[in-house]
Motif scaffolding. Structure first.
Motif, PDB file in Angstrom:
ATOM      1  N   ASP A 171       0.857  -1.177   0.000  1.00  0.00           N
ATOM      2  CA  ASP A 171       0.000   0.000   0.000  1.00  0.00           C
ATOM      3  C   ASP A 171       0.895   1.229   0.000  1.00  0.00           C
ATOM      4  N   GLU A 172       0.307   2.391   0.045  1.00  0.00           N
ATOM      5  CA  GLU A 172       1.096   3.610  -0.097  1.00  0.00           C
ATOM      6  C   GLU A 172       1.971   3.915   1.116  1.00  0.00           C
ATOM      7  N   LYS A 175       7.326   2.286   1.687  1.00  0.00           N
ATOM      8  CA  LYS A 175       8.249   3.226   1.044  1.00  0.00           C
ATOM      9  C   LYS A 175       9.410   2.527   0.349  1.00  0.00           C
ATOM     10  N   VAL A 202       2.642   1.697  -6.140  1.00  0.00           N
ATOM     11  CA  VAL A 202       2.299   2.385  -4.889  1.00  0.00           C
ATOM     12  C   VAL A 202       3.362   3.421  -4.520  1.00  0.00           C
TER      13      VAL A 202
END
Length: 415
Positions: A171-172, A175, A202
């Protein structure tokens, strides 16, 4: 000699190639050495040994800045090696290729510089269950420091990445994704291009641990689309204590220095310091000059071979080992990846891997036993470790036969 018919490959002459590697021609415990520990470190050809020796005999001097002839020659050879390595992985330029002590330091550099600057509380770093400790522990330390979360992508019973789980884990908040090109413990060749594409969707950056990649097949970092690629010289026929980090120039430019000292500075004063340009910003102190020159010679050696034929030969060695294992019985392969580097990781039924390795060594057969710095993966399969036979292009089908003859004798002694 095995009753099975050994494959015939006319394009690659392993017997001729092995004569370039002096360490392979020796007696261990009254037997001719069979070296099957290539995933840990590869042997070195004469060309690499000579390159290191020639530097120390003739050109021993520190690189850069000095005005004398020895330093000039050393600097030229040192930077020529960087150019060779950059070309070898298809880097866009030599400034993207940073010398390190190896894969471990390269990953720690990214964690310590890019990670500290870009990972914040609540962010996620995704690693896989296949990873070497060097691609786990730096991210654990970073996550603890920053209040971030380490997310683990599981593997299937075959020892392959669970790509369905990847869909739910990405998901976002992720990183960075850190994964190996191939597993050092099982040989699994990961679908790095597919993982990179999903990570990109993402907005995550991707680091590839290429320790098990560069020695076995051509690496094109631009085609892969990753952001960082880390690898070691000693696993690709070069010296120990030398390796490299490749990174995208825009990321490297924005990253703060990893260590302070000589070479990585432009100007120092007590009022402040300005840093050197790439790649020197990340190369504090006197580098492993001889190691870099030796790694350049290793690149020359690898490129002198038919790499496609060498890869086919390694694949044939693994296939032959799997056939011999099925014929032998009493052996259990750990994982069964459909795409794999030339690694056979297995258990002898009813025996501890360490005992098997000791008995093989007594017969001159060198393998690796234990958890292979992949303890989470061993826990996944509920085993203490494996026996790992890892092949290189200088191994022969006769080496495989020696392995299984030694295993048969070991089983008689054990049981």
């Amino acid at each position: 000699m095995s009753a099975l018919q050994q494959p015939q490959l006319n394009r690659f002459d392993a017997e001729a190639v092995r004569r370039d590697f002096p360490a392979l021609d020796q007696i261990v415990n009254d037997n001719a050495l069979v070296y099957l520990d290539n995933a840990a470190t590869t042997q070195k050809p004469d060309a690499v040994i000579d390159a290191v020796g020639d530097y120390y005999r003739n050109d021993n001097a520190n690189v850069h800045r000095a005005a004398h002839a020895l330093s000039g020659r050393a600097t030229a050879a040192f930077e020529a090696a960087r150019s060779k390595l950059a070309r070898f992985i298809n880097s866009a330029g030599t400034e993207e290729l940073i010398w390190t002590r190896g894969t471990t330091e390269a990953i720690n550099l990214v964690a310590g510089s890019w990670g500290r600057a870009n990972i914040a509380a609540g962010d996620k770093v995704l690693v896989t269950e296949l990873e070497h400790h060097s691609n786990i522990v730096p991210w654990q330390l970073l996550a603890q420091e920053k209040g971030a979360q380490l997310v683990v992508l599981p593997v299937t019973d075959r020892g392959e990445l669970d790509l369905d789980a990847l869909e739910t884990l990405l998901d976002e908040r992720v990183k960075l994704v850190a994964l190996s090109h191939a597993s050092n413990a099982l040989g699994t060749l990961n679908p790095v291009e597919a993982v990179i594409a999903k990570a990109r969707s993402v907005g995550a950056k991707v680091l590839v641990d290429g320790a098990q990649g560069a020695a076995h097949w051509p690496v094109d970092v631009q085609a892969l689309g990753c952001d960082f690629y880390a690898f070691s010289g000693h696993k690709m026929f070069g010296p120990t204590g030398i390796g490299a980090l490749w990174g995208r120039r825009d990321l490297l430019d924005a990253m703060p220095p990893y260590q302070g000292g000589g070479e990585m500075i432009e100007r120092v004063s007590f009022s402040g310091t300005t840093f050197n340009s790439l790649p020197y910003k990340f190369e504090a102190g006197t580098p492993n000059i001889a190691g870099a020159i030796g790694l350049g010679a290793a690149v020359d050696y690898i490129e002198s071979l038919d790499r496609s034929a060498a890869a086919q030969h390694e694949a044939a060695l693994l296939d032959y080992a799997l056939q011999r294992a099925a014929d032998c019985g009493g052996l259990t392969r750990v994982g069964a990846p459909q795409r794999a580097a030339s690694i056979y990781s297995f258990l002898v039924d009813g025996a501890h891997p360490g005992d098997v390795g000791m008995l093989l060594d007594q017969q001159g057969v060198a393998v690796r036993t234990g958890h292979h710095c992949a303890q989470p993966l061993m826990e996944r399969f509920a085993i203490p470790g494996t026996v790992r036979a890892s092949f290189s292009f200088y191994n022969t089908f006769a080496d495989v036969d020696r392995l299984f003859a030694a295993l048969e004798k070991a089983r008689r002694l054990l049981f």
